[in-house]
Design an enzyme around this catalytic site. Structure first.
Site, short mmCIF file in Angstrom:
data_model
loop_
_atom_site.label_atom_id
_atom_site.label_comp_id
_atom_site.label_asym_id
_atom_site.label_seq_id
_atom_site.Cartn_x
_atom_site.Cartn_y
_atom_site.Cartn_z
N ARG A 118 81.72 5.10 64.04
CA ARG A 118 82.16 3.85 63.39
C ARG A 118 82.03 2.63 64.30
NH1 ARG A 118 86.29 7.26 60.82
NH2 ARG A 118 85.67 7.54 58.65
N LYS A 140 71.97 -9.24 63.17
CA LYS A 140 71.32 -8.40 62.17
C LYS A 140 70.74 -7.18 62.87
CE LYS A 140 69.67 -11.46 58.47
NZ LYS A 140 68.44 -11.96 57.81
N GLU A 182 58.04 -17.07 65.79
CA GLU A 182 59.42 -17.34 65.40
C GLU A 182 59.89 -18.71 65.92
OE1 GLU A 182 61.11 -15.74 63.30
OE2 GLU A 182 60.28 -13.71 63.20
N LYS A 220 68.79 -21.16 66.25
CA LYS A 220 69.23 -19.98 65.49
C LYS A 220 70.74 -19.83 65.57
CE LYS A 220 68.51 -15.19 64.37
NZ LYS A 220 67.71 -13.95 64.54
N GLU A 230 74.40 -14.65 55.78
CA GLU A 230 73.22 -15.04 55.00
C GLU A 230 73.52 -15.31 53.53
OE1 GLU A 230 68.49 -13.90 55.37
OE2 GLU A 230 69.96 -12.28 55.33
N ARG A 234 71.68 -19.58 56.47
CA ARG A 234 70.90 -18.63 57.26
C ARG A 234 69.61 -18.21 56.55
NH1 ARG A 234 73.14 -13.57 60.90
NH2 ARG A 234 71.10 -13.01 61.76
N ASN A 238 64.31 -17.38 56.84
CA ASN A 238 63.35 -16.50 56.16
C ASN A 238 62.01 -17.18 55.89
OD1 ASN A 238 65.13 -14.24 55.95
ND2 ASN A 238 66.18 -15.25 54.25
N HIS A 241 58.63 -15.37 56.03
CA HIS A 241 58.91 -13.94 56.07
C HIS A 241 58.78 -13.23 54.72
CE1 HIS A 241 60.28 -14.95 60.05
NE2 HIS A 241 60.62 -13.70 60.31
N HIS A 245 56.60 -10.38 55.67
CA HIS A 245 57.13 -9.01 55.63
C HIS A 245 56.33 -8.13 54.68
CE1 HIS A 245 61.51 -9.53 57.30
NE2 HIS A 245 60.60 -9.44 58.25
N HIS A 260 54.66 -8.17 64.23
CA HIS A 260 55.55 -8.92 63.34
C HIS A 260 55.18 -10.41 63.33
CE1 HIS A 260 59.17 -10.27 61.29
NE2 HIS A 260 59.39 -11.10 62.28
#
Length: 359
Positions: A118, A140, A182, A220, A230, A234, A238, A241, A245, A260
């Site tokens: 956990r 993230k 980025e 950021k 998000e 936020r 993207n 992306h 992606h 990437h």
């Protein structure tokens, strides 16, 4: 730059040549009795681990866990193997996992730590430009699933991030450019003045790159502090992306490789085109963005027969709402708008635009 500190919501980010002094003190103060594990791949084991051994005495007895590098290893099977290794080596809830690597190590290691018993603490030591400017900051963590990017994951912050720009000397230009995409995105969505700096950046000049890292992290961090999970602001991160992606996922499906940042660079050009068509961004700004990307990145060839699969992959993007493909687009350089949609015909136009842009 000797040392800069940026305070995220509940953890510090240190940047500069003296980060290891701060790192050692941080460990002594907070984890003196904890069992420590360092997650590496074959590249960081070879090129970066020695610096940790020399500069951070407190980690001399840390246990090393190694995985193979590459996005194809950011998957549940590798996560299971890491959980098993932690159990076999006696990790408990007071243990610490240190992620020494790029975006894959940070995403995967953060996910494994956040779900083991956990949740155990983890620290990020990014070694690639991609991880330094983006992936190591923001909380993230996760894995890919069924060749789809970041489908399984949680929001979980590291206890600290230590950025040592000298690690970048281990990277070739292709991997530097992957991370640079980025930083380009950060400038385009948030700061027109930074966009001017980005266009002048020298990736082989450590001082120049360190300034890019610092301002990218500041951007950021500002955005994430406003909207950690998000729900709103936020989503601006993207940009580039949605299409990027999808292209990256397509290459994963085909057993091929694209970095990437290379996929994001394609996405930036395509989504800048959509921004011009649907948001009123000027043609001049579209041309400036396109020219800069094409001047710095290899132009990937793909055929129109791939378009249908690209769009199908976009439909599985985790950002979508109410069955519609969700984009972040630009009104102008430095000003992004979230929760935008467009017709499939416009996406196809954008892909055609990218394909023809290098001719």
């Amino acid at each position: 730059m000797n040392l800069e500190k940026i305070q995220a919501s509940d953890y510090p980010i240190f940047i500069g040549r003296n980060v290891f002094v701060e790192f050692h003190e941080f460990l002594v103060t907070n984890y003196a009795k904890s069992k420590k594990f360092i997650l590496v791949d074959e590249n960081t084991h070879r090129h970066c681990l020695k610096a940790i051994d020399l500069e951070v005495p407190h980690l001399q007895n840390a246990e090393i866990i190694a995985i193979d590098s590459g996005e194809e290893n950011k998957k549940i099977e590798v996560a299971i193997g890491l959980w098993e290794t932690l159990i076999d080596r006696g990790a408990d809830r007071q243990s610490l996992l240190i992620n020494l690597g790029g975006g894959v190590i940070g995403d995967l290691g953060g996910f494994v730590a956040s779900t083991f018993k956990r949740g155990i603490d983890f620290i990020n030591l990014p070694t690639t430009l991609l991880a330094m400017v983006d992936a190591s900051v923001g909380g993230k963590v996760g894995i890919d699933f069924q060749h789809l990017k970041n489908q399984i994951g949680v929001f979980s912050n590291p206890k600290a991030v230590f950025i040592y720009p000298k690690f970048l000397k281990t990277l070739d230009r292709m991997h530097l450019l992957s991370g640079f995409a980025e930083a380009i995105k950060h400038a385009l969505i948030y700061d027109a003045e930074f966009w001017e700096d980005v266009q002048k950046a020298e990736l082989t000049n450590r001082s120049s790159v360190t300034k890019i890292i610092l301002h990218s992290v500041e951007i950021k961090n500002d955005i994430v502090n406003e909207d950690w999970q998000e729900k709103g602001a936020r989503k601006t991160l993207n940009f580039g992306h949605t299409i990027g992606h999808a292209i990256e996922s397509y290459f994963l499906e085909e057993g091929d490789s694209i970095l990437h940042g290379e996929a994001v660079a394609i996405g930036i050009v395509c989504e800048a085109y959509i921004s011009h068509k649907t948001m009123g961004m000027s043609e001049k700004q579209l041309e400036v963005i396109t020219s800069f990307i094409n001047a710095n990145y290899e132009h990937y060839s793909f055929s129109q027969r791939m378009y249908h699969r690209f769009i199908e992959l976009m439909k599985s993007d985790k950002k979508n709402q109410h069955g519609q493909i969700n984009f972040t687009l630009l009104k102008e350089i430095g000003q992004a708008e979230i929760n935008q949609t467009c017709k499939s015909d416009t996406i196809i136009e954008a892909l055609d635009y990218y394909r023809s842009s290098a001719i």
